[in-house]
Each structure stands twice: as structure tokens, then as C-alpha cells.
Design a protein around this motif. Sequence first.
Motif: not given
Length: 499
Positions: A83, A109, A112-114
Amino acid sequence: MASITRMSGFDAGFLYMETPSMHMHTLKIAVLDPSTDNTFDNLIERMTERLRLLPPMRRRVVQVPFRLNHPVLVTQRSIDPERHFFRHDIGGDGTMRELEKLIGEICSTPLDRSVPLWELHLCEGLPDGKVAIVGKIHHALADGLAANAMLANVMDVASTDLRPGGARGETHDGVDDPSHSLLVRHALRDGARQILDFPKLITTTVRRILAVVRYRRAMEGSVPTPVKDAPRTSFNGPLTRRRSFATVTIPLAELKRARAAHATEIDGLTLNDVVLGVTSGALRRWLAAQGEFPLRSLLAGVPVGLDANDIEPRLMGNNVSNLFTTLATDVDDPVERLRTISITTRHAKAINQRLGTSLMDWSQFAPPAPFAAAVRAYSRVRGARFHPAAFNVIVSNVPGPRERVKIAGSQLSDVFSVGPLTEGIGLNVTVWSYMDHMNFSLLACPDLLPDVEVLAAYVPAALAELLGEPEPGAAAEPVAEDQQDTPEPGNHPGNQESA
């Protein structure tokens, strides 16, 4: 709660500001000399070994239910390399321009905040076996000074100059995500504590504003006011998601020579003033080539660290303010232009010091849900087209390593950095020094400024102008056949503020 911390309102504001077209991450680009250590597996291994020295890279943003307060940062027990680590090949004989194009794509881009808000991209295929590592981290986690301190923590250096106070490691192993009930209880508790600070904040803010008013009345000259004094330009408008990137390297000795050449006639001239002067000269050339030259000077927003003199390095968060100054692009004479920049910037610094942390303090009371919703709505309707930008361009200058260093066992050949764009402001110029030179890195929205590499190419010519020397042939202004009669900046027959 050592592994769970509440984000300050100022840090969280960078999350609230993010939209599909406004990405609030910063980039650090390290170019490494050829080495057998320059492998993707080695990058993952070396970086994960040092995660305890890089606190933001272990923390994930967790929102509070019902947005009752600002989010919390939760220290992860481990990270998933898939990730965060990515690999690119630009062909074996890839030029710097090809790397710049790839960096623009990486920057286009959002994160990703997860997962914890960072990525590392290994870019292979540069000439002579060099590779580049592009680090991408959210501004909510670290400003330029914190990123610089983290960079020092992954470097192998011969002296302790880069790490005053030594590297700070973390001892805790991380925790599971807190329950909703715990998040709500702590959000309400922290909110109640914030309310108690409100009366003091009002008193302090009024005192600071009065100090600014008194200073403005007493000072000689003027300092521009955001929005009111900012002219309209083609690169000030609604952003799209796309980004483009370009760099140019200037010897530090040449910038210092420019300062020395004018120090006797311009009191208090600084190297930062020279950087602003060079940026101004490059922008004048670009504007003239476009047939676009505002009557009023462009304004710069300049991030200023508030803890630059602290002995202990800070590895997380933001402690930065912004001052607003002129770039004097309406002044033809380069020396007078530099003088105007220097005097105005000196006053802007004094005003900024009197304001102190006002913006940061008030941001603590920003309601998360309405703030974020308002920013998204503004972006969705392309609100930046309805009014002048607060200022025209972001210009920052961050000191980097002063000696040759290694990263993950490989010699660092060069390092670049650039901050994000904000709505209405389609150009960011970030200057980052390494050893004996300074790298001007430009990030633009190509739908507003389509030829950022041309603007970067004007930087050496702008420096030569300050030195009173002939412009370098490599930086000569590219002129199309139908533009042979384009006049010099400041002498445009139709010289008027751009629409």
C-alpha cells in the motif's frame, strides 16, 4: 493514549482542504548514485527498519463519529508494503525531463486515507544506473521543517550537523483502532477544554491585530493585501487534478554572489530576497512570452517556519505561517525590483511576527464537517473563477543537507522538494538546497500553466540579469516565428491587467 493523538485544527485543516482537484501532499525526490543497494526490496527493508524514527509514517487518520472534533492519529502496529511502496521504470536512458513527467503523474493522485498518508516510489531507468525515490506525504502530517528532520533520520551522515539533539525514536508498538464510544468521549472532553481557551484567544488576537495596525501606520512603504492587491493571471483559476513538475539547479555561490553584489545598496538584503528576485525575473519572462503582463505586481505567499531556531528537531505536524509580499514584476530595473522585494518582505516579516500564531490558534475552532463541505462545494462550482486569487504564486525556501549523505546505503546525488497547489493558485516554487547548490522545483496545474518546464528554464537568465551578466545561451527565451516581435517585460504596448 500515547499511541492515539488528537490532530490540531491547523493540521486537520489540510485534510479538510483536500478535494478531487486539490491534493494536499508534498513531495521529496532523492536521486541516488548507482549502487547494488538500489533495489526495490532493499528500499522496503531499509525504510521499514527505520519507521520508528519516522513517526508520521506509522500513523493513520481516524475520523471522529459525527465529526464532533478533529480526527485522531492512531499509531499502526505494522504497515502493508504493497500500500506504500511502488516501482516505475523510465527506460534505462531516461532523461531528467522524463523523470519530471513521471513525478507530475505521481503527484496527480491523492493519497489513500485508509492507511498512513505516505507513499514511496522507486523510479528506475535513469542514465548511468541512477535511481530516484519519490516520497509523497500528506501536509497534515508534516510541514517542510518536519519533513527535513525526517529526511535527516533516514540519512547516513559523517557528522551530526543534520541532527541537532539526535534522532528521536518511538518506543510504543502501536494500538488497535479506538472504539466509537472512546472517540466520542475524548472528542467531547477535548472540545470542552478548547472552549475554556476561547476568551484568552480573543484577547490575544485583538492585541496582535492592534500591534499590526500600529506597525502599518509607522512603517515607510506598504505591504500588499491578499485578494485586494493580487492581479489576475492565466495560472490563477480553478484547479484540475492534473499536475506537472520541472526543476532547475543553481549554484549556491552564484546566489550568494548576487546578494553580495547588491548588499551595499540594499540594506538587510537576504538570500531569500534573492530567491524571490530570481523567481520574479523568471515569471516576467514567462508572462512576456505569453503576451500577458499585469500592470500590478504579482504577489507571493511565502511559508515561514515558526520553530526554525528550535534546538530539538520536530518530526511531525505543522508550525508554519504565511507572509504575503510583492514580487515587483511591474518594476523593469532588476536592482530596483530586488530592492522593492527586500523592503516589502522585511515589512511583511515584521507584520507576520506580530500576528504570531493567530491563524493556527483560530483553526482549532473550525468545525470539521462544515469546513470540509464548504471547501468541496467551492471546488465543485469552480469558485476560483469568480474572484482574484488571494495571491499569485507560492514560493518557499527550505535548507537541506550541507554535506554529502547516503540513504539506504546509497550516495545521495541530489534532492528536490515541492509543496502542494491550493485552489486558485496554479503554481508552487519550492527551493531546496543540497551541498553547494539550490534546486528550484516548480509544480503547476498544466490546465492553467501548460509549459512549466519553459518557466523553469528562465531561472538561470533571471539570475544572470541580477548579476548584470549576459544570459546563458541554454536559457534563451524560445521564440516562435510569429512571436519574433514580442516586447520585453514592462514595455508591452498593450500592458494591462490580464483577465
